[in-house]
Design a protein around this motif. Structure first.
Motif, mmCIF file in Angstrom:
data_model
loop_
_atom_site.group_PDB
_atom_site.id
_atom_site.type_symbol
_atom_site.label_atom_id
_atom_site.label_comp_id
_atom_site.label_asym_id
_atom_site.label_seq_id
_atom_site.Cartn_x
_atom_site.Cartn_y
_atom_site.Cartn_z
ATOM 1 N N GLN A 1 0.844 -1.191 0.000
ATOM 2 C CA GLN A 1 0.000 0.000 0.000
ATOM 3 C C GLN A 1 0.884 1.247 0.000
ATOM 4 O O GLN A 1 1.826 1.341 0.792
ATOM 5 N N VAL A 2 0.569 2.217 -0.879
ATOM 6 C CA VAL A 2 1.277 3.506 -0.927
ATOM 7 C C VAL A 2 0.308 4.589 -0.464
ATOM 8 O O VAL A 2 -0.793 4.705 -1.001
ATOM 9 N N ASN A 3 0.702 5.362 0.528
ATOM 10 C CA ASN A 3 -0.153 6.423 1.079
ATOM 11 C C ASN A 3 -0.309 7.588 0.099
ATOM 12 O O ASN A 3 0.429 7.700 -0.887
ATOM 13 N N GLN A 4 -1.244 8.488 0.428
ATOM 14 C CA GLN A 4 -1.568 9.593 -0.469
ATOM 15 C C GLN A 4 -0.414 10.589 -0.623
ATOM 16 O O GLN A 4 -0.282 11.223 -1.664
ATOM 17 N N ASP A 5 0.399 10.764 0.409
ATOM 18 C CA ASP A 5 1.499 11.728 0.336
ATOM 19 C C ASP A 5 2.815 11.075 -0.069
ATOM 20 O O ASP A 5 3.873 11.648 0.138
#
Length: 346
Positions: free
Chosen positions: A60-64
């Motif tokens: 998972q890659v976060n929004q920032d």
């Protein structure tokens, strides 16, 4: 904000699913596939191991953040925020980089705990970072904070071995150069100008090293002089203030006296010019009157002479006061003929 480069600005991976739950679900699916018959335990373990290995590719890659994927250590691609999959562990590796986060590095001071009442480390502990020499050969303590973000994650990860040390060394060298080009008074009173110049110079140096960092702001702290020279510095400031006070007083006296003198001079000049014009006009009038009399005199000399005499006596006698007329040929006393009162009544 964070400046912890030991963990890296990319954070940690999420926890993998529980192994026991995954194994039970895999066994149930295998039984349903083979009609409820028992599957050999060895093959089951192999399938489970393969499934777990493939599951390591889910991340998972976060929004920032963005994810930088490497295949056998070589850069492969950059992925956007969201749920993604890569080749399993050992083939591809993902590094998460927070490109929208703001990081900071402090020089000459350290923040121990941020909050409503922020706590800082003693300034003397980091005085060696902020002690600088100004352009007029004076010592100054110049603490500052560099805030930055990661603009190019590929350069950030692969072009520079130690980004934090590079940033600190370049920032310190740049600030010392900028402070060395300005006087102590400019360093103390024009901090915004010093910070802007340092930001431009530091960004140019970072671009040259291809570090991938973008400087957002440089903020100077409370600049001062070292404690041993503080009394002398206060005396110099007092002398400068006294000098400026005397200059302002002299300037005020100048602004008050000079305009007054100029006004007086203009008044005298105007009076002199008016007097000159009056004298000239009066002289011109006398000349014109004399010429007119002369013209009449030429026409009738005896009449004009007698008229001038009578006019002169008419204007002079009233101003003489009491007058007595005596016949020089009369030897006896004559009654007094008082002409003064009649003249005054006239």
């Amino acid at each position: 904000m964070s400046s912890d480069f030991r963990r890296g600005p990319w954070g940690k991976d999420p926890r993998p699913p529980e192994i026991d739950q995954f194994m039970r679900a895999a066994q149930d699916r295998i039984r349903r596939t083979f009609g409820g018959r028992r599957f050999p335990a060895g093959w089951a373990l192999v399938l489970i191991a393969v499934a777990l290995w493939l599951a390591t590719g889910i991340y998972q890659v976060n929004q920032d953040e963005v994810g930088v994927v490497q295949r056998f250590g070589k850069y492969s691609r950059t992925v956007k925020p969201g749920l993604n999959w890569k080749l399993p562990s050992g083939i591809e590796k993902v590094t998460k980089v927070g490109i929208q986060r703001i990081y900071q590095e402090e020089f000459g001071m350290r923040t121990l705990r941020a909050g409503v009442r922020t706590e800082y480390a003693p300034e003397r502990q980091y005085e060696h970072e902020s002690l600088m020499l100004t352009g007029d050969l004076n010592c100054a303590l110049v603490p500052w904070v560099v805030r930055f973000r990661i603009g190019d994650p590929i350069r950030f990860l692969f072009r520079v071995r130690n980004v934090r040390d590079t940033l600190r060394h370049l920032s310190e060298a740049t600030m010392r150069q900028v402070v060395g080009d300005h006087s102590l008074d400019e360093v103390l009173n024009k901090r915004e100008i010093i910070a802007d110049l340092a930001q431009k110079e530091l960004q140019a140096a970072l671009d040259q090293t291809e570090s991938g960092l973008v400087i957002t702001t440089i903020e100077l702290g409370r600049t001062n002089v070292p404690e041993p020279v503080q009394p002398s510095f206060n005396e110099v400031n007092a002398a400068i203030q006294e000098k400026e006070k005397l200059i302002y007083e002299a300037q005020g006296s100048y602004n008050r006296v000079i305009p007054e003198a100029r006004g007086q001079a203009e008044k005298v000049i105007q009076e002199a010019e008016g007097y000159a014009v009056d004298r000239v006009k009066s002289a011109e009038g006398d000349v014109a009157r004399f010429l007119a009399l002369y013209e009449e005199y030429v026409k009738a000399k005896e009449v004009t002479r007698r008229r001038l005499y009578l006019e002169t006596m008419q204007s002079m006698l009233p101003r003489l006061g009491r007058k007595f007329v005596i016949d020089p040929d009369q030897k006896s006393v004559l009654p007094l003929l008082d002409l003064g009162k009649k003249g005054e009544q006239k």
